[in-house]
Design an enzyme around this catalytic site. Structure first.
Site, PDB file in Angstrom:
ATOM      1  N   HIS A 111       0.913  -1.407   0.254  1.00 54.88           N
ATOM      2  CA  HIS A 111       0.060  -0.071  -0.015  1.00 54.88           C
ATOM      3  C   HIS A 111       0.687   0.895  -0.368  1.00 54.88           C
ATOM      4  CE1 HIS A 111      -3.117  -2.856   1.277  1.00 54.88           C
ATOM      5  NE2 HIS A 111      -4.249  -1.855   0.762  1.00 54.88           N
TER       6      HIS A 111
ATOM      7  N   ASP B 225      -4.155  -5.879  -8.365  1.00 52.54           N
ATOM      8  CA  ASP B 225      -5.190  -5.260  -7.043  1.00 52.54           C
ATOM      9  C   ASP B 225      -5.374  -4.154  -7.497  1.00 52.54           C
ATOM     10  OD1 ASP B 225      -5.005  -5.029  -4.021  1.00 52.54           O
ATOM     11  OD2 ASP B 225      -3.434  -5.822  -3.355  1.00 52.54           O
TER      12      ASP B 225
END
Length: 519
Positions: free
Chosen positions: A213, A287
């Site tokens: 992230h 993702d």
């Protein structure tokens, strides 16, 4: 909701612009402003997007990586979600494929919804895949009750790095065959309810020390090592038959001629390894493209979306520049490439989207959670006899857990001081410990003063420890000096009740820790 076309009809009838729109799955936020909801409705109707991935809010953990925005709690999030799905479906040219991350249930994204145990807890259920099947099945029922077709789960990363900041408790463990066995049961349970799954995060996020992230993790292993470990669960599950594979944002130099290029936009890895070498012909989904491992390196709007598609992703998740992404794909992609991806996506839609809307209640997780608690409870150190002997002493019970998140450091330290005084003259202590958080950032939320206090207790007293949380948090404690350490994994009431039964000697610990703690 419009009836879903047959796949060949979709290929023949959709315009090229409509086809490319189907590749995009933007984020939808359950708790959003009316202005933002209308913006998304416009995007859906004008650009023919194929699906949505739901998140709690723009401030939720999955979208607010630095944790700078305050999350607003909404007790009615589930009803809001159901209404939003209906609203978005109404403006779609073709039925939307609705997805969510519900690894341990809708509770991963939505408050006041059923929560099942984390994968690491399920992994402690040695040779008991029936319960994992039930978890997959129940979560799928809850997805259907909301109008969700696709649970972007399970995680099949083999968590071999105890310092992994993002996978950890989301993995079934550090044994590749065990991960395959558990994931397979979860998938079959989900499939029983006609809900789609996605195995993630290809080519394997288990041995990383960076959160994708925030940055790009590097997996510097030989291809042989990767085939033996990281890629193993993916290959086994692909051979069994899976709906989709989610590709993570990872740097894996041994699988590509461009080492710095993340796997999620890397043709060598997606088309070369996943498609050609491993034989996967289903849907590949990226993702989330807003994750900083990739998003911060591509300032030209639409370029990242094109790179993701050209690398071999069929569905581009959480794309932030859809209009520009569509333009880039239309400019650069061949008709064959476009049709092939549409065919894969549409087959998934045909499989999952049913026109009849069966009203369904949410599941009650309590009975199943109790069964899992009984099977997963793990006697990690010490013996039943030592606990029995301890139980006969005049022991003192000490509960260490945070009551709310707004306690200041000073208040916590003051509380530790009170505890020290309280147990000063005690020799036997039953310590019930719940880490402040499930994620490993900042020592799982523990202050160093708390860790020092617990270790001092363990060193100077006879301590039986029951741990109600992520077992990786135990790496800070000198467990060998405890009389016994019992891992309970969760702090749900059902798990607390089972821990009580175990301490009282009416229940045997059957679980086995599915990872190495690393202390």
């Amino acid at each position: 909701m419009n009836r879903i076309l047959q796949t060949q009809k979709a290929i023949d009838q959709l315009s090229t612009v409509e086809k490319v729109g189907q590749f995009f799955m933007p984020a939808a936020f359950i708790n959003d402003t009316e202005e933002e909801i209308q913006k998304l409705e416009k995007l859906i109707s004008e650009h023919h997007v194929g699906g949505l991935c739901f998140f709690h809010s723009r401030a939720s953990a999955a979208t607010n990586f630095e944790g700078k925005k305050k999350i607003v709690i909404n007790a009615d999030s589930f009803d809001t979600l159901k209404n939003l799905i209906k609203r978005y479906q109404k403006v779609a040219t073709y039925p939307l494929l609705i997805s969510i991350d519900a690894e341990w249930g809708l509770a991963m994204r939505i408050e006041n919804t059923p929560q099942y145990p984390y994968a690491i807890t399920l992994g402690a259920n040695i040779n008991n895949t029936d319960l994992v099947y039930e978890v997959g099945q129940n979560i799928a029922k809850d997805c259907k009750a909301a109008g969700i077709h696709w649970n972007l789960s399970p995680v099949v990363d083999v968590n071999t790095n105890p310092n992994n900041p993002v996978i950890g408790y989301r993995s079934f463990g550090d044994n590749k065959d065990h991960v395959v066995s558990m994931a397979s049961a979860y998938i079959k349970g989900t499939q029983h309810e006609s809900v789609l799954t996605s195995i993630k995060h290809f080519p394997g996020h288990g041995d990383t020390a960076t959160d994708s992230h925030l940055g790009l993790p590097i997996i510097d292993k030989t291809k042989e090592d990767l085939i033996t470990n990281e890629l193993y669960p993916f290959q086994k599950l692909i051979d069994q038959g899976v709906d989709s594979v989610m590709v993570g944002h990872l740097s894996v130099p041994s699988l590509t001629t461009i080492p710095g290029l993340p796997s999620s936009i890397n043709k060598d890895i997606i088309t070369g390894v996943l498609r050609n070498e491993m034989g996967f012909n289903g849907v590949v989904i990226s993702d989330a493209l807003n994750m900083h491992a990739v998003s911060k390196n591509y300032p030209v709007k639409g370029e990242l979306e094109w790179l993701a598609f050209n690398a071999g992703n069929d569905i581009i998740c959480f794309a932030e520049h859809i209009e520009e992404g569509i333009a880039h794909i239309l400019k650069n992609a061949s008709q064959t490439q476009i049709n092939k991806s549409l065919e894969r996506i549409w087959k998934l839609k045909e499989k999952a989207i049913k026109t009849e809307n069966i009203s369904q209640e949410l599941t009650d997780p309590s009975a199943l959670n109790k069964k899992i608690a009984k099977q997963s409870l793990t006697l990690h150190h010490g013996s039943t006899e030592e606990i029995e002997h301890f139980r006969a002493t005049n022991f003192c019970t000490l509960t260490l857990k945070r009551f709310g998140t707004d306690q200041t450091k000073q208040e916590i330290i003051a509380y530790i001081g009170e505890m020290q005084k309280e147990v000063e003259n005690e020799t036997e202590i039953l310590l019930l410990l719940t880490p402040p958080q499930i994620k490993p950032t900042n020592n799982f939320g523990f202050l160093q003063e708390e860790i020092d206090f617990i270790n001092q207790l363990i060193k100077t007293k006879n301590v039986v420890l029951y741990h109600f949380g992520n077992p990786y948090a135990l790496k800070f404690l000198n467990l060998d000096n405890t009389v016994a350490t019992v891992i309970v994994y969760q702090n749900f009431k059902e798990f607390q009740d089972v821990a009580t039964q175990h301490f009282l000697g009416t229940l045997v610990a059957k679980g086995k820790l599915p990872i190495s703690i690393g202390n």
